[in-house]
Design a protein around this motif. Structure first.
Motif, mmCIF file in Angstrom:
data_model
loop_
_atom_site.group_PDB
_atom_site.id
_atom_site.type_symbol
_atom_site.label_atom_id
_atom_site.label_comp_id
_atom_site.label_asym_id
_atom_site.label_seq_id
_atom_site.Cartn_x
_atom_site.Cartn_y
_atom_site.Cartn_z
ATOM 1 N N GLN A 92 -7.309 50.340 18.939
ATOM 2 C CA GLN A 92 -7.271 49.093 19.687
ATOM 3 C C GLN A 92 -6.185 48.192 19.107
ATOM 4 O OE1 GLN A 92 -9.410 48.508 22.328
ATOM 5 N NE2 GLN A 92 -10.216 50.579 22.028
ATOM 6 N N LEU A 93 -5.509 47.468 19.991
ATOM 7 C CA LEU A 93 -4.418 46.578 19.592
ATOM 8 C C LEU A 93 -4.762 45.139 19.944
ATOM 9 C CD1 LEU A 93 -0.622 46.897 20.002
ATOM 10 C CD2 LEU A 93 -1.776 45.070 21.252
ATOM 11 N N ARG A 94 -4.470 44.250 19.009
ATOM 12 C CA ARG A 94 -4.478 42.813 19.239
ATOM 13 C C ARG A 94 -3.279 42.233 18.504
ATOM 14 N NH1 ARG A 94 -10.114 43.700 18.717
ATOM 15 N NH2 ARG A 94 -11.358 42.806 20.424
ATOM 16 N N PHE A 95 -2.870 41.052 18.912
ATOM 17 C CA PHE A 95 -1.818 40.371 18.159
ATOM 18 C C PHE A 95 -1.981 38.863 18.318
ATOM 19 C CE2 PHE A 95 0.176 41.312 22.303
ATOM 20 C CZ PHE A 95 0.621 40.062 22.681
ATOM 21 N N VAL A 96 -1.403 38.151 17.371
ATOM 22 C CA VAL A 96 -1.321 36.692 17.420
ATOM 23 C C VAL A 96 0.139 36.317 17.362
ATOM 24 C CG1 VAL A 96 -3.575 36.432 16.331
ATOM 25 C CG2 VAL A 96 -1.516 36.425 14.918
ATOM 26 N N VAL A 97 0.445 35.150 17.872
ATOM 27 C CA VAL A 97 1.830 34.663 17.870
ATOM 28 C C VAL A 97 1.903 33.456 16.943
ATOM 29 C CG1 VAL A 97 3.732 33.784 19.255
ATOM 30 C CG2 VAL A 97 2.158 35.473 20.238
ATOM 31 N N GLU A 98 2.835 33.513 16.015
ATOM 32 C CA GLU A 98 3.037 32.422 15.069
ATOM 33 C C GLU A 98 4.305 31.678 15.443
ATOM 34 O OE1 GLU A 98 3.235 34.487 11.375
ATOM 35 O OE2 GLU A 98 1.055 34.694 11.174
ATOM 36 N N GLY A 99 4.271 30.347 15.271
ATOM 37 C CA GLY A 99 5.439 29.547 15.614
ATOM 38 C C GLY A 99 5.259 28.104 15.187
ATOM 39 N N VAL A 100 5.912 27.213 15.910
ATOM 40 C CA VAL A 100 5.927 25.789 15.574
ATOM 41 C C VAL A 100 5.542 24.986 16.809
ATOM 42 C CG1 VAL A 100 7.335 23.854 14.781
ATOM 43 C CG2 VAL A 100 7.716 26.143 13.846
ATOM 44 N N ARG A 101 4.688 23.956 16.584
ATOM 45 C CA ARG A 101 4.310 23.043 17.660
ATOM 46 C C ARG A 101 4.196 21.634 17.089
ATOM 47 N NH1 ARG A 101 -1.135 23.326 21.486
ATOM 48 N NH2 ARG A 101 -0.353 21.901 23.130
ATOM 49 N N ASP A 102 4.903 20.723 17.711
ATOM 50 C CA ASP A 102 4.937 19.328 17.248
ATOM 51 C C ASP A 102 5.386 19.244 15.792
ATOM 52 O OD1 ASP A 102 3.992 18.524 19.740
ATOM 53 O OD2 ASP A 102 1.886 18.646 19.104
ATOM 54 N N GLY A 103 6.347 20.097 15.423
ATOM 55 C CA GLY A 103 6.905 20.067 14.074
ATOM 56 C C GLY A 103 6.023 20.690 13.010
ATOM 57 N N LYS A 104 4.925 21.348 13.403
ATOM 58 C CA LYS A 104 4.027 21.961 12.440
ATOM 59 C C LYS A 104 3.842 23.437 12.763
ATOM 60 C CE LYS A 104 1.355 17.690 11.812
ATOM 61 N NZ LYS A 104 -0.002 17.093 11.886
ATOM 62 N N LEU A 105 3.558 24.223 11.711
ATOM 63 C CA LEU A 105 3.272 25.633 11.917
ATOM 64 C C LEU A 105 1.980 25.784 12.705
ATOM 65 C CD1 LEU A 105 4.136 27.095 8.384
ATOM 66 C CD2 LEU A 105 5.546 27.140 10.455
ATOM 67 N N ALA A 106 1.976 26.710 13.618
ATOM 68 C CA ALA A 106 0.803 26.923 14.474
ATOM 69 C C ALA A 106 0.681 28.399 14.792
ATOM 70 C CB ALA A 106 0.915 26.107 15.757
ATOM 71 N N THR A 107 -0.539 28.812 15.100
ATOM 72 C CA THR A 107 -0.831 30.206 15.461
ATOM 73 C C THR A 107 -1.677 30.219 16.734
ATOM 74 O OG1 THR A 107 -0.783 30.904 13.136
ATOM 75 C CG2 THR A 107 -1.872 32.375 14.724
ATOM 76 N N VAL A 108 -1.292 31.078 17.654
ATOM 77 C CA VAL A 108 -2.040 31.258 18.905
ATOM 78 C C VAL A 108 -2.705 32.625 18.841
ATOM 79 C CG1 VAL A 108 -1.947 31.244 21.425
ATOM 80 C CG2 VAL A 108 -0.318 29.864 20.115
#
Length: 243
Positions: free
Chosen positions: A162-178
Motif C-alpha cells: 500500500q502507498l501513501r504520501f504527504v506533501v511538505e512545503g511552506v504556507r504563510d512563511g512557515k513549514l507545513a505538511t499536508v
C-alpha cells in the motif's frame, strides 16, 4: 208516294289489327339473332376456350413463381444486409482489438527499454524504491500525480503493498505538511495499492490548500516483504507553470 229517308252516317268496314303480328315478328327476329350469336360463339369462340384456359392457368403459375422469387429475393436481401452489418461490426471490433494490441506492444516495448536502462549491466541492483514523482495542475485546482516505483534486486519477485504520501512545503512563511487524508479531502482515505514485478506507475489526483507551496513529497510504502519511507522532490514537468 213513298218517301226516301237520308242519313248522315256511313258504315265503314273495320280493318284487321296488325300489331300482334308485328310484335311476333320482332320476337322471332330477336330469338333468331340469339341463335345466330350462339352459333357464332360456338363456331369461333368455343374451340379457343381450352387454349385460353390453359394460357390463364400458365399465367397464374408464372405469377405464383414470380411472387415466390420476389419473396426469396427479399429474404436474401435481408440476410445479406444483416450479414453485412455483422461483418462491419466484427471488422470494427477486430480493428479496435488490433489497436489495443498495438498499444499494449508499444507500452511493453517502452517498459522493456525503461527497465533495460534501469537494470543495465553497469547499474547496481536496487530494492523497492520511488524512482520518480511528477505533479501536473488540473482544472479545478487539483494536481494529477504520477509516481514510478521500481525494484531490480529480486528479479522475478512480485512486490505488493500500500502507498501513501504527504506533501511538505511552506504556507504563510512557515513549514507545513499536508497529510494523505487532507490531500484527498476526506477522513480515512484508503491507501493506493501497488503490485509489480519490476516497476509500476501509480496515478491519481490530490488537492493542496490555498497558499501552500509544495517542496517535496514523502512517500510511504508498506508491503509484505518490504517497507520504505522515501522523500523525493516535488517536480512539475516543464511547460506546466511554476508553483
Amino acid at each position: 208516294m213513298a218517301r226516301t229517308t237520308s242519313s248522315s252516317y256511313v258504315i265503314v268496314p273495320r280493318a284487321p289489327d296488325r300489331r300482334p303480328a308485328f310484335r311476333v315478328a320482332i320476337l322471332l327476329g330477336w330469338v333468331l339473332s340469339l341463335g345466330l350469336a350462339w352459333m357464332a360463339a360456338s363456331w369461333y369462340v368455343a374451340p379457343r376456350l381450352p387454349g385460353l384456359s390453359a394460357s390463364l392457368e400458365t399465367t397464374r403459375t408464372q405469377l405464383q413463381q414470380a411472387q415466390a422469387q420476389v419473396r426469396a429475393l427479399g429474404q436474401r436481401q435481408a440476410t445479406l444486409k444483416r450479414s453485412d452489418q455483422i461483418s462491419r461490426a466484427a471488422n470494427h471490433q477486430v480493428q479496435q482489438e488490433l489497436a489495443e494490441r498495438d498499444q499494449q506492444i508499444a507500452d511493453l516495448k517502452a517498459n522493456l527499454a525503461f527497465y533495460e536502462r534501469l537494470a543495465g549491466a553497469t547499474r547496481k541492483p536496487k530494492g523497492l524504491s520511488v524512482h520518480s514523482a511528477e505533479f501536473v495542475p488540473e482544472a479545478g485546482g487539483t494536481w494529477h500525480y504520477e509516481l514510478m516505483l521500481t525494484q531490480s534486486l529480486n528479479r522475478g519477485a512480485v512486490s505488493t503493498g500500500q502507498l501513501r504520501f504527504v506533501v511538505e512545503g511552506v504556507r504563510d512563511g512557515k513549514l507545513a505538511t499536508v497529510d494523505w487524508n487532507r490531500l484527498h479531502q476526506r477522513d480515512d482515505a484508503p491507501a493506493q495499492a501497488y503490485s509489480f514485478r519490476y516497476f509500476q506507475q501509480l496515478r491519481g489526483s490530490v488537492m493542496l490548500p490555498e497558499g501552500f507551496v509544495p517542496q517535496r513529497v514523502r512517500v510511504s510504502l508498506r508491503g509484505e516483504n518490504a517497507s520504505l519511507d522515501q522523500a523525493v522532490a516535488w517536480v512539475q514537468p516543464s511547460g506546466t507553470g511554476d508553483t
